[in-house]
Design an enzyme around this catalytic site. Structure first.
Site, PDB file in Angstrom:
ATOM      1  N   CYS A  84       0.824  -1.225   0.000  1.00 28.04           N
ATOM      2  CA  CYS A  84       0.000   0.000   0.000  1.00 28.04           C
ATOM      3  C   CYS A  84       0.849   1.261   0.000  1.00 28.04           C
ATOM      4  O   CYS A  84       0.316   2.366  -0.091  1.00 28.04           O
ATOM      5  CB  CYS A  84      -0.954  -0.011   1.181  1.00 28.04           C
ATOM      6  SG  CYS A  84      -2.023  -1.461   1.151  1.00 28.04           S
ATOM      7  N   HIS A 350      -9.659   3.011  -1.614  1.00 30.14           N
ATOM      8  CA  HIS A 350      -8.256   2.583  -1.481  1.00 30.14           C
ATOM      9  C   HIS A 350      -7.816   1.749  -2.678  1.00 30.14           C
ATOM     10  O   HIS A 350      -7.549   0.561  -2.552  1.00 30.14           O
ATOM     11  CB  HIS A 350      -8.116   1.800  -0.166  1.00 30.14           C
ATOM     12  CG  HIS A 350      -6.729   1.342   0.147  1.00 30.14           C
ATOM     13  ND1 HIS A 350      -5.590   1.979  -0.314  1.00 30.14           N
ATOM     14  CD2 HIS A 350      -6.292   0.298   0.909  1.00 30.14           C
ATOM     15  CE1 HIS A 350      -4.524   1.330   0.146  1.00 30.14           C
ATOM     16  NE2 HIS A 350      -4.917   0.303   0.874  1.00 30.14           N
TER      17      HIS A 350
END
Ligand SMILES: [Zn+2]
Lengths: 403, 141
Positions: A84, A350
């Protein structure tokens, strides 16, 4: 070219996060790149370097495929994958190249197309295969340990990290974690670029389907598609910008990337705290900024439990005081240090590779005073944080230069 | 009795004395469950096998309700601090999957059980942790 003491953001953009079944990563990445270039007043033909973060097609030369749509100039192009922190790692490459004097201007793009795939992993062996136990892998496992020897996938890992904090500190429990989600959903209502813009009550959040206690479905980020881009430039470039563009330039006061230092418990359960603390402390020192100086923070709330830990890791509250911080309204947009006024990952969305660039877009937009309905008035200093499990943590501190 | 194998190689079945064994760094004592190339803490390259305690306390837990296909839910996953050193992750067993029934810091004891059987009749033995007062010290595989 000369070494640049300071690196600046002169262009920033993001697509609305959501689902784009009719587009691909090249469309989304190109869209963000062209918008950031237009915002900077420069073109791809001015860039000395390109860095592109993407996870799902990490072996697919996404950066070069974007170049083939928006401009092939032969500049170095780096493709990054760092969980991420993938997008933020692309930004770090552009940043270090300018700082070292190898580039005057560089573009960093983060892009992901996840579709509706979940983060839970696929099914095991196909039916009909003959099953014979054979040890394999670094633990000599004869069958998948997931669900037998605990859980190792995201929702459970971050749930356990939250519960570890709850064990160490009084006044932290299910309700405090749920309040984080209540805040981020409410904030997202003001952000037209968010994947979801829907408010939920604390009761709805706590009563939603449990994914991994204490995280319910409304406390977990969705999957989605999207892209973001920033154009970075050296001191010399910024000095030569026309005054209207120069006023909008945002200073990168700190840019830090860390990985896990050794800790005992991290051998079985990722430690999301230590590397975040180290990144934050290095960033505050680099920038000469105190946590109390921050006007807004965009941090990595992949799950509500994670955001609560990072109040403490990023020194936004007293040590051990994350429960009190959320209970007192500290991270709300009208609180002491507004956190995730974009809606955060929980509601803004996300798309993995885009996230670490999109949070720079968000803070940059506030520092420029261009955030519309969600503007934090008078914002001068902001911090961004992402963490990719495994782990990689990036922290950036941005400042509006004195007029 | 059917043939039995441990689910992972750091579970040593050892008759009625099943226990976990770690690779302990010969220099600094850091514990690892996986095959090692070197110590990530100090860089040393020699290791010795060390038996770990079966008892410990719950450091963190979660109750998993949504999982990949084929994984039975709900179940309780926990990180356990072992008495005498070592941290391990596994399921809590013999507890209700209810946050009111599980306490952070509660003492637990390792137990073993059959987690699956292959097409040759071999049983895979897994380990979990039960509340210390409810566990059976003589529990074998
Ligand atoms: Zn060592």
């Amino acid at each position: 070219m000369t070494v640049s003491d300071t690196v600046w953001i002169i262009g920033a953009s993001m697509t609305k996060f959501g689902r784009y079944p009719d587009k691909d990563v090249v469309d989304l990445g190109s869209e963000a790149a062209l918008a950031a270039l237009a915002d900077s007043g420069k073109t791809i033909f001015d860039m000395d370097l390109m860095a592109v973060g993407n996870l799902y097609e990490a072996n697919g030369m996404v950066g070069q495929r974007i170049q083939k749509q928006i401009g092939q100039t032969g500049i170095p192009c780096y493709n990054t994958a760092n969980a991420c922190a993938t997008g933020a790692s692309a930004v770090r490459i552009a940043h270090t190249a300018i700082k070292a004097g190898e580039a005057r201007m560089a573009i960093a793009v983060g892009v992901e197309q996840m579709g509706k795939s979940g983060l839970l992993g696929g099914a095991g062996r196909a039916k009909g295969d003959r099953k014979v136990f054979e040890p394999s892998g670094r633990y000599g496992a004869v069958m998948s340990p997931e669900g037998v020897l605990g859980t190792g996938i995201m929702p459970g890992v971050f749930a356990q990290a939250g519960m570890e904090y709850a064990r160490q500190h009084d006044g932290v429990g299910f309700e405090q974690f749920a309040r984080v989600a209540e805040k981020n959903h409410k904030h997202s209502v003001l952000n037209p670029l968010a994947q979801y813009q829907k408010e939920f009550s604390l009761e709805q959040i706590m009563g939603a389907e449990v994914v991994a206690y204490p995280n319910t479905l409304l406390m977990c980020c969705p999957t989605g598609d999207g892209a973001a881009a920033v154009v970075l430039a050296s001191d010399e470039v910024v000095r030569q910008l026309d005054p209207d563009q120069r006023r909008r330039a945002v200073k990168i006061s700190a840019s830090v990337l860390t990985s896990d230092p050794w800790t005992e418990s991290a051998q079985v359960q990722p430690d999301v705290n230590t590397l975040t603390r180290q990144a934050a402390d290095q960033a505050y020192e680099q920038a000469g900024v105190d946590p109390q100086d921050l006007d807004l923070v965009e941090l990595h709330d992949c799950f509500a439990t994670a955001e609560l830990l990072h109040y403490d890791n990023l020194r936004l509250c007293e040590p051990g005081g994350a429960g009190e911080f959320i209970d007192s309204g500290g991270p709300w947009r009208d609180g002491r240090i507004p956190v995730n006024v974009s809606g955060g990952l929980i509601s803004k969305g996300h798309p993995l590779g885009a996230t670490g660039v999109a949070n720079l877009y968000e803070v940059t937009t506030h520092l420029r005073g261009e955030a519309g309905d969600r503007q934090i008035e008078g914002a001068k200093v902001g911090l961004t944080h992402v963490i990719g499990l495994g782990s990689a943590c990036a922290v950036h501190i941005l400042e509006k230069p004195a007029a | 009795m059917s043939k039995q194998v441990p689910i992972v190689d750091y579970l040593v079945l050892d008759g009625d004395q099943p226990h976990l064994e770690a690779n302990a760094c010969a220099e600094c004592g850091a514990l690892y469950f996986d095959r090692r190339n070197a110590c990530a803490r100090c860089g040393a390259q020699s290791f010795e096998r060390r038996a770990l305690a079966g008892s410990g306390t719950v450091r963190a837990f979660t109750i998993v309700h949504r999982a990949a296909p084929g994984v039975k839910t709900p179940y309780v996953s926990a990180v356990v601090d072992l008495d005498g050193g070592g941290v391990v992750k596994s399921n809590l067993v013999d507890v209700e999957p209810d946050p009111e029934q599980i306490a952070l810091g509660m003492p637990v004891q390792m137990v073993t059980y059959v987690a699956g059987t292959d097409d040759e009749g071999t049983e895979a033995i897994a380990f979990g942790y039960a509340p210390a007062d409810a566990s059976h010290p003589e529990n074998g595989a």
